[in-house]
Design an enzyme around this catalytic site. Structure first.
Site, short mmCIF file in Angstrom:
data_model
loop_
_atom_site.label_atom_id
_atom_site.label_comp_id
_atom_site.label_asym_id
_atom_site.label_seq_id
_atom_site.Cartn_x
_atom_site.Cartn_y
_atom_site.Cartn_z
N GLY A 135 37.97 38.07 57.28
CA GLY A 135 37.18 37.38 58.30
C GLY A 135 36.23 36.39 57.66
O GLY A 135 35.59 36.69 56.65
N ALA A 173 29.37 36.52 59.36
CA ALA A 173 29.23 37.73 58.54
C ALA A 173 30.15 37.66 57.33
O ALA A 173 29.73 37.91 56.19
CB ALA A 173 29.53 38.97 59.38
N GLY A 174 31.43 37.32 57.54
CA GLY A 174 32.39 37.30 56.45
C GLY A 174 32.12 36.20 55.44
O GLY A 174 32.16 36.44 54.22
N HIS A 227 28.27 38.63 80.04
CA HIS A 227 27.31 37.53 79.93
C HIS A 227 27.12 36.88 81.29
O HIS A 227 28.09 36.56 81.98
CB HIS A 227 27.81 36.49 78.93
CG HIS A 227 26.76 35.58 78.43
ND1 HIS A 227 26.10 34.69 79.25
CD2 HIS A 227 26.23 35.41 77.18
CE1 HIS A 227 25.22 34.01 78.54
NE2 HIS A 227 25.28 34.42 77.28
N SER A 271 25.48 28.45 77.60
CA SER A 271 24.51 29.14 76.76
C SER A 271 23.40 29.80 77.56
O SER A 271 22.90 29.26 78.55
CB SER A 271 23.88 28.16 75.78
OG SER A 271 22.79 28.75 75.12
N ARG A 310 20.81 40.33 79.52
CA ARG A 310 22.09 39.92 80.06
C ARG A 310 22.69 40.95 81.02
O ARG A 310 23.27 40.59 82.04
CB ARG A 310 23.06 39.65 78.90
CG ARG A 310 22.67 38.44 78.10
CD ARG A 310 23.54 38.27 76.87
NE ARG A 310 23.22 37.01 76.20
CZ ARG A 310 23.79 36.60 75.08
NH1 ARG A 310 24.70 37.36 74.49
NH2 ARG A 310 23.45 35.45 74.53
N LEU A 368 24.21 36.02 65.91
CA LEU A 368 24.15 35.23 64.70
C LEU A 368 23.19 35.86 63.70
O LEU A 368 23.44 35.87 62.49
CB LEU A 368 23.71 33.80 65.01
CG LEU A 368 24.53 33.06 66.08
CD1 LEU A 368 24.05 31.62 66.22
CD2 LEU A 368 26.01 33.09 65.75
#
Length: 666
Positions: A41, A45-46, A267, A285, A338, A470
């Protein structure tokens, strides 16, 4: 019997991570040069993990099924990234970010992991600024912040509506630098199809070259999965169509545990479904809720007129509008979490006040923000008596500077100008809080197998606050795994280079080839896509925004029947040893069919409502989620054994620093 050890360090909460870093096992630089790590990935993160591990001296193999690491789904994140910098001087702190995250997750996450995340958040921003990420700035040059749902401070750093893309470019350039000096080798267009264990430890993967169809063995001293979430089990979601669960699920089939899989985030600000032809949904967003006001008509006849296109939102007088989030949750208003905002939208539409032709949409209106910004801008220019047209023009310019690309995207998809007419939004599947069970070191119950970002369960409990995905991805990659991976690898410095020619690798490769042949040779009459779409409808109907015991039992049985039909009647064209996207999809859908049943079982087991898991039988008098802390303050970690049995293992959650109480945003 599997025993779950969280391996949380002793000591005071605020000192655990600092003390642990100062006392954990290390791998000397000369030994790092002899150790290989596989990272699967290349999202935030990856990519950040691979780049940092390469910088430390490890030899890293990086796998992505994309043609470039930069196409990972992290680029789709729009609104921002949280950090407890308190630049706005509005009372933010590491503790407040920690508390907001624990509360937002409805008290179903680990205190120690969440506090570490809040601590790391401050360093993330400095790291990204140093990489050149173009965060928005205030007039004086300082980094700008905005608010997101579930908080009462402004802590979200952003790059217009492109934050994920800009952060991923930063992580990618760090990864590319390590690739250039030979510490990271990137395998584009490769998909992990199995995990290889040797003597109980994760020692490599079986991957398929998606361009040639070749099956490859890759060995290393440990394996890191950073492969995102599984929202596409619902078919319609905000995820890219390629997003899947297969890497994680292959690990589950090799003994790893899937934790809290029913914790799915819906969401609230998605462009509504418009027809059966759709294959994915588009997210607007959450940052838009800073300035947009959510409402529906008070009168059902007005809602009907809008649905039938006899009226528009602007035709409804102010006194005839129900700003239901502001009415129900005055302390947070449009910035409730949310899960709360999504359920409130569903209630409004269920009552008959929806505003799209399907009846499943509410308005997100920017008229008040445009007027407010326009007057302020006019005043700053010395115009104390601007005309209405001047106010509108100036206000729209300010909104465009903050959200322009999002408004443009909305207009392209819907054909409506959101500057002139309120947006229409409705909840949709987005993020998944469940994932592979990991301990404090981000290591699964399989030694040597680590999981980062959305692929693990550890930080968000039953609901993720906006702009925290994120944050977690980069915290795990830049600031957690580079330390904690040493706890495992320090015991491997005498282990020679792992060979991919051992019986374990050969057996795993043969198992993959047999699985491919089995699916290819079914030669049925139905497409893979048709099975995926049917699975998604079952998941949304019975394990979606609300669930009940009867529906979950029915849904589980329907998935079992669908899975049996899949293995009798699916059709996969093409050959095994060539470029074959339908074969890729078939393998992913096969894994979704097993995950989907596990989600039903998990949701049925958890007889309470919490966060994104809303059981209709467990509600308060005013219709809010009702937790059952006496019985369900635990992580549900599920084992899927060779007989297809789904077995529950529990990790009890302890709250020594915050009080478990009913969430209130009123």
């Amino acid at each position: 019997m599997i025993k779950l050890e969280s391996n949380i360090p002793a000591g005071e909460l605020a000192e655990k991570w600092t003390n642990y870093k100062g006392s954990m096992n290390l791998v000397a630089p000369n030994n790092k040069r002899r150790i290989e790590v596989i990272v699967v990935g290349t999202g935030l993160a990856g990519a950040s993990a691979a780049a940092t591990l390469g910088e430390l001296g490890y030899n890293v193999k990086v796998f992505t099924f994309h043609d470039s690491p930069r196409r990972a789904h992290s680029i789709a994140a729009q609104g921002g990234i949280n950090a407890a910098k308190n630049y706005q001087n509005d009372g933010d702190s590491i503790w407040r970010l920690f508390y907001d995250t624990i509360k937002g997750g409805d008290y179903r996450s680990r205190e120690a992991n969440v506090h570490r995340l809040a601590e790391a958040s401050k360093d993330i921003i400095d790291q990204c600024v140093a990489q050149g990420v173009p965060f928005a700035r205030e007039y004086g040059g300082l980094l700008a912040n905005r608010s997101f749902g579930g908080v009462q401070v402004s802590r979200t750093f952003y790059a217009r509506g492109q934050t994920g893309q800009q952060l991923l470019i930063g992580a990618y350039q760090a990864l590319a630098r390590q690739a250039n000096v030979g510490k990271c080798k990137i395998y584009n267009r490769h998909e992990m199809l199995d995990l290889v264990k040797v003597d109980g430890k994760a020692r490599g993967i079986i991957a398929r070259n998606l361009l040639t169809g070749e099956i490859e063995r890759h060995a290393a001293h440990c394996v890191v999965l950073a492969t995102g979430g599984y929202g596409n089990v619902f078919y319609l979601s905000t995820n890219a169509m390629g997003s899947n669960v297969s890497a994680s699920w292959r690990a589950v089939r090799k003994g790893a545990l899937m934790a809290n899989p029913c914790f799915t985030q819906i969401h609230p600000t998605c462009i509504p479904v418009s027809g059966e032809y759709q294959s994915k949904l588009t997210l607007m967003s959450e940052s838009l809720r800073n300035d947009g006001r959510v409402w529906v008509p008070k009168k059902k006849e007005d809602a009907v007129a809008i649905r039938e296109r006899r009226m528009k939102g602007n035709d409804i007088a102010e006194e005839d509008r129900d700003y239901y989030l502001e009415r129900r949750y005055p302390a947070f208003g449009n910035l409730v979490p949310r899960d709360v905002a999504s359920r409130a939208a569903k209630v409004a539409c269920d009552e008959g006040n929806g505003v799209s032709p399907t009846g499943l949409a509410v308005f997100l209106d920017f008229a008040s923000a445009i007027e407010r910004y326009g007057k302020a801008e006019a005043y700053s220019q010395g115009n104390t008596s601007p005309s209405e047209a001047q106010v509108t023009a100036l206000g729209e310019a300010v909104v465009k500077s903050k959200y322009g690309n999002l408004f443009q995207m909305y207009e392209k998809i819907t054909g409506e100008d959101p500057y002139k007419n309120p947006m229409k939004i409705y909840p949709a599947v987005h993020y998944t809080m469940g994932g592979l069970w990991v301990d404090y070191n981000l290591e699964t119950n399989v030694p040597g197998l680590f999981a980062l970002g959305e692929a693990n369960f550890s930080d968000h409990g039953a609901n993720r606050l906006g702009a925290s995905a994120l944050m977690q991805g980069l915290a795990d990659g830049y600031f957690v795994i580079p330390y904690t991976i040493g706890q495992f690898l320090s015991g491997e410095i005498r282990t020679p280079k792992i060979s991919a020619d051992t019986p374990e690798f050969m057996e795993a490769e043969k198992a993959v080839q047999d699985r491919l042949a089995k699916i290819k040779n079914i030669n049925g009459n139905q497409s893979v896509e048709s099975f995926h779409r049917r699975l998604g409808k079952i998941m949304w109907e019975y394990c979606g925004m609300s669930r009940n015991a009867e529906g979950l039992k029915k849904g589980q049985q329907m998935i079992r029947e669908l899975r049996a039909e899949f293995y009798k009647d699916v059709f996969v064209p093409g050959e095994l040893d060539e470029y074959n996207p339908e074969l890729e999809k078939a393998l992913r859908v096969a894994d979704f069919l097993e995950l989907g049943e596990t989600m039903m079982v998990d949701a049925l087991n958890r007889n309470e409502s919490c966060g994104g898991h809303f059981r209709e039988e467990y509600t308060t008098e005013d219709g809010e989620a009702k937790r059952m802390d006496e019985e369900y303050t635990y992580v549900a970690a599920w084992e899927w054994n060779d007989q297809g049995e789904i077995i529950l293992h529990k990790e009890d959650l302890k709250f020594d620093n915050v009080e478990l109480k009913t969430r209130s945003y009123k």
